[in-house]
Scaffold this motif. Structure first.
Motif, PDB file in Angstrom:
ATOM      1  N   ARG A 177       0.822  -1.054   0.106  1.00  5.32           N
ATOM      2  CA  ARG A 177      -0.172   0.086  -0.114  1.00  5.32           C
ATOM      3  C   ARG A 177       1.093   1.166  -0.107  1.00  5.32           C
ATOM      4  O   ARG A 177       1.690   1.440   0.727  1.00  5.32           O
ATOM      5  N   ARG A 210      -3.900   5.833   1.063  1.00  4.57           N
ATOM      6  CA  ARG A 210      -4.971   5.653   1.687  1.00  4.57           C
ATOM      7  C   ARG A 210      -6.187   5.581   0.849  1.00  4.57           C
ATOM      8  O   ARG A 210      -7.420   5.043   1.389  1.00  4.57           O
ATOM      9  N   ASN A 260      -7.548   2.058  10.410  1.00  2.00           N
ATOM     10  CA  ASN A 260      -6.259   1.340  10.637  1.00  2.00           C
ATOM     11  C   ASN A 260      -5.711   0.580   9.608  1.00  2.00           C
ATOM     12  O   ASN A 260      -4.571   0.071   9.873  1.00  2.00           O
ATOM     13  N   ASP A 320      -3.505   2.757   7.073  1.00  4.07           N
ATOM     14  CA  ASP A 320      -2.750   3.946   7.656  1.00  4.07           C
ATOM     15  C   ASP A 320      -1.304   3.703   7.208  1.00  4.07           C
ATOM     16  O   ASP A 320      -0.518   4.654   6.932  1.00  4.07           O
ATOM     17  N   ASN A 321      -0.745   2.619   7.084  1.00  4.13           N
ATOM     18  CA  ASN A 321       0.703   2.412   6.553  1.00  4.13           C
ATOM     19  C   ASN A 321       0.728   2.445   4.939  1.00  4.13           C
ATOM     20  O   ASN A 321       0.384   1.651   4.217  1.00  4.13           O
ATOM     21  N   THR A 322       1.386   3.655   4.694  1.00  2.00           N
ATOM     22  CA  THR A 322       1.509   3.989   3.235  1.00  2.00           C
ATOM     23  C   THR A 322       2.894   3.851   2.646  1.00  2.00           C
ATOM     24  O   THR A 322       3.304   4.394   1.812  1.00  2.00           O
ATOM     25  N   HIS A 323       3.621   3.149   3.423  1.00  2.00           N
ATOM     26  CA  HIS A 323       4.969   2.826   3.018  1.00  2.00           C
ATOM     27  C   HIS A 323       5.376   1.305   3.037  1.00  2.00           C
ATOM     28  O   HIS A 323       6.319   0.898   3.622  1.00  2.00           O
ATOM     29  N   CYS A 324       4.171   0.528   2.579  1.00  2.00           N
ATOM     30  CA  CYS A 324       4.381  -0.975   2.365  1.00  2.00           C
ATOM     31  C   CYS A 324       4.572  -1.677   1.408  1.00  2.00           C
ATOM     32  O   CYS A 324       3.475  -1.248   0.410  1.00  2.00           O
ATOM     33  N   CYS A 351       3.273  -5.955   5.648  1.00  2.00           N
ATOM     34  CA  CYS A 351       2.696  -4.975   6.911  1.00  2.00           C
ATOM     35  C   CYS A 351       1.368  -5.636   7.442  1.00  2.00           C
ATOM     36  O   CYS A 351       0.256  -5.318   6.943  1.00  2.00           O
ATOM     37  N   ILE A 356      -2.746  -4.393   7.489  1.00  2.00           N
ATOM     38  CA  ILE A 356      -2.837  -3.458   6.430  1.00  2.00           C
ATOM     39  C   ILE A 356      -3.520  -4.106   5.366  1.00  2.00           C
ATOM     40  O   ILE A 356      -3.036  -5.287   5.016  1.00  2.00           O
ATOM     41  N   LYS A 411      -3.783  -4.640   1.557  1.00  2.00           N
ATOM     42  CA  LYS A 411      -3.125  -4.397   0.704  1.00  2.00           C
ATOM     43  C   LYS A 411      -3.652  -4.659  -0.966  1.00  2.00           C
ATOM     44  O   LYS A 411      -4.929  -5.067  -0.992  1.00  2.00           O
TER      45      LYS A 411
END
Length: 475
Positions: free
Chosen positions: A305, A308, A318, A321-325, A357, A360, A362
């Motif tokens: 990912r 968002r 939740n 949230d992780n956009t560096h995956c 991640c 998250i 994906k």
């Protein structure tokens, strides 16, 4: 300095000779007439190349000769009989398709002239087009070069065959092949834009067949802006003479300056088309890469990912949230499976070897280009022979050893030896043996490639191109 031999098409494009703004040159013009009544008489429009664009359509009668055999004069006398809206029905059903079959019942909603024997006559042309297929729950991108805009010929959401977007889907979800829903929503969303993202989902297009796994088919072209008008031109009738702005890739290729690094070769980077497909990571959703012409070369691939918004519908915050995956090695997996093929269907399971991640939600995003290529097949125990001109060398896009259909290399083979069509193993051995050579022979055998399916009669598929060797720089 090396002088590259440019094709006529590229030379004309590079010099912009007499380019007509917005024109799409028809590949052929056809007329089909189907007599009515006869609810089962089939009216078939088809294009050997390109897609259908309906020009005119008549349900009624315009002369006394057409469909007149055995008919009394009073059934032929009214030659000013036509049902309004016929051309709109034909365009909605057929525009943008390579084949369109229907019966007169689809336009015979009323009787424009009782007592007159009627017929359906359609004039259509075949236009070059980009053909895009997006499996349900995936996102596709339509886009054009700078200075051009999208014009959608037609789009359908549903299912017309059992094989498209079928990778690891249950048979019950692909057996309904009479699920067809022409839609104008793609045109409404994308016409006039340089780029457009569209999702193949029931929330956008409705559900024409519940419990069937569907796909979106889009046929579109890229046309130039008219400088004399503030909108794009849909037909080729304008006399406006415009030299479209060539993108940097085409300009560099035309002058022979564009080189590719890595393997020692010079290559004009001129893809026939480029595409991006995004597939949400749910169950066994199918991602489909396809080239109408040429073969697939994967450029980039992400499993993870980066924002968002993508594949966020109905997901809690939740999970976004992780956009560096991003899972490492995804592009290598996709290239190994898909490079060199015309069609490649997969799902996220092939790259989901670990969880980059946890928690998250994906998606799998793949960008690929379609490049011209030579395709060759060699049956098991035969030799594949790759040959280039003396001044060029081989570059292998991709190769597979196994079996993907029941017909290739099947002559007089027992049915048991050709029924396994899920036996296909990508291999790098052809590239390792042949890249950089002007000619190369390689044997299609288990001793070279291993045996991916014991008891199945296999074949080797290779897609390659011929390049000019790179000029070595002075040191």
């Amino acid at each position: 300095m090396l002088r590259l031999r440019l094709s006529t098409t590229l030379l004309l494009a590079a010099t912009c000779l007499l380019f007509r703004a917005g024109s799409s040159v028809a590949m052929s013009t056809e007329r089909v007439v189907t007599c009515s009544p006869g609810s089962h008489n089939v009216h078939r429009l088809s294009c050997a190349s390109g897609v259908i664009s309906v020009q005119t359509a008549l349900y009624g009668r315009a002369d006394t000769e057409t469909c007149s055999d055995g008919r009394p004069p009073q059934q032929l006398a009214n030659t000013k009989c036509s049902q309004p809206g016929t051309v709109d029905v034909l365009r909605k059903r057929c525009d943008g398709m390579s084949v369109c079959e229907l019966t007169t019942s689809v336009v015979r909603t009323s009787d424009p002239c009782p007592g007159t024997f009627k017929y359906l006559a359609t004039n259509y042309t075949c236009f070059p087009a980009i053909h895009l297929v997006i499996c349900e729950h995936s996102v596709g991108q339509l886009y054009c070069d700078e200075g051009q805009v999208i014009v959608v010929y037609g789009a359908d959401y549903g299912r017309r065959d059992q094989t498209t977007c079928s990778y690891q889907r249950p048979a019950s979800q692909t057996q309904n092949v009479y699920c067809l829903n022409p839609t104008s929503k793609v045109a409404e969303s994308c016409n006039g834009k340089n780029r457009c993202i569209i999702k193949a989902s029931n929330s956008v297009f409705g559900d024409p067949c519940v419990s069937t796994y569907k796909y979106l088919e889009v046929a579109y072209t890229c046309q130039c802006f008219s400088l004399n008008h503030h909108n794009f031109i849909l037909s080729g009738s304008s006399d406006t003479m415009l030299c479209c702005r060539l993108n940097a890739t085409l300009l560099l290729a035309a002058t022979g300056l564009l080189m590719i690094s890595g393997f020692s070769r010079a290559q004009p980077l001129i893809p026939l088309s480029t595409n991006t497909v995004i597939t949400c990571d749910t169950a066994d959703n199918v991602q489909r890469l396809s080239c109408e012409s040429g073969v697939i070369v994967v450029q980039r691939a992400l499993y993870g990912r980066l924002n968002r918004e993508t594949c966020s519908e109905g997901r809690p915050h939740n999970q976004l949230d992780n956009t560096h995956c991003a899972q490492k090695g995804t592009v290598d997996v996709l290239k190994k499976i898909c490079d060199g093929k015309k069609v490649c269907e997969i799902n996220a399971q092939v790259v989901r070897t670990s969880d980059p991640c946890g928690g998250i939600y994906k998606y799998l995003e793949t960008s690929y280009a379609c490049f011209p290529a030579v395709r060759t097949e060699a049956c098991e125990s035969s030799f594949a022979n790759m040959q280039c001109d003396e001044d060029r060398v081989i570059f292998v896009y991709g190769a597979d050893y196994g079996r993907r259909d029941p017909t290739t290399c099947s002559y007089r083979r027992p049915a048991a030896q050709v029924k396994n069509v899920h036996c296909s193993r990508p291999t790098t051995k052809v590239a390792e043996s042949c890249n950089g050579r002007s000619s190369c022979m390689i044997k299609a055998s288990n001793s070279v490639f291993g045996d991916p399916c014991v008891g199945t009669y296999k074949y080797l598929e290779v897609a390659y191109t011929c390049h000019f060797p790179a000029i070595q720089p002075y040191h």
